[in-house]
Design a protein around this motif. Sequence first.
Motif: not given
Length: 348
Positions: A34-43, A52-54, A61-68, A152-154
Amino acid sequence: MMLLLPSLLCALAGYVSAFLVETATLTDLYPPLWKDCPSQFSDYKVEDGVYTIDPWLYPERMGMYKILITFTAKYFERFGPNNEENILWGLPLQHGWQFKSGRLTDPTNVTDCGRKNGDHMCISVNSWWACMNYNLCVLPFLGAIEAGALGISSDQVTLLPPPKDQMHFCYDVTTCRSSFPDAMTKWNTFFQQAKNLSKTLDDLLSDLWIAHVATLKATKNIFRNRIQYYSKPELDFEKSWTTAMDYVAAMCFETTLTKTYKFQMALPPRLLNSGDQPFLIKDFTDSQNRLLYLLNLLYETDDNSGHKFLHLFKNVMKSKILRKIAKFAMEQVILNYDIILQELISKI
Ligand SMILES: *[C@@H]1O[C@H](CO)[C@@H](O)[C@H](O)[C@H]1NC(C)=O
Ligand SMILES: *[C@@H]1O[C@H](CO)[C@@H](O)[C@H](O)[C@H]1NC(C)=O
């Protein structure tokens, strides 16, 4: 039939013996890495203002959850400190369990995607679990963006396609909305409701589970062909797990951090092999064996009744008082460490 109910509730609550979550700190309950996953869009990678997210890499994928989870903290802080009561925790915790238990690896063995001693961070497009999880990550995430909850926008996010079967997936707000309109609308509704600070946790749980069930419904037939790669016990588990979600949803299970974590302690910690017999798996705990057995039983009960059992259960759970009683019963069972397997069987 009604006698079954309490036992099934126990199982679904994730009967956890001798584990006191109170002794652990909240960060111990977070999903792997968890602590190594992206936590903001700029990551993430950005080009011309588009991120662009893979989603076929575990940390991304976990980073998307972390942002959420991070961006929605404000909607749940009135229910408890440290974002613990954020009911979106159920999603990343489930994905973390899939990763940890080896369920995101390539089941065909053709590649070493997802293997511990291979391409560990890779999420295999052949994995039934990974494909089922895709929409349960992407639709809430894009639904939140669409609802204006992530700042952010769609048109500012796009997802990379997997190496094959690209047509089975959607990649941004526009394509996901056109492929899965009902699920997207329900996620959007959930986030709109979450913004309304006079909603109760119960109200929000109800909206969350409506969106969850709609997502599974829209997804489950797409990836049927993935189940051929698994052993019979794992396949049975996949089927009973999907069925169980309808019951968990009807109960409005509280997918907060602590409750989901406790529940997940009772899930199979590895893929099931052809020799594994529910109840008798030596390297599984008592609760893990019990849950597996009861999930299969629930599946059979549901199937034999032509889903009438689900209908009955849903009706019973409509009553707020009965839901409360069910939740109270679950908590009693979780706290009652001394109940033994034989007692449970004899009750059934
Ligand atoms: C992949 O390898 C595992 C472990 O070696 C084995 O149990 C399984 O049957 C294999 N799966 C396929 C589809 O060959
Ligand atoms: C917020 O929720 C309350 C309670 O459900 C409702 O009465 C109210 O109309 C909602 N407000 C908005 C702006 O939707």
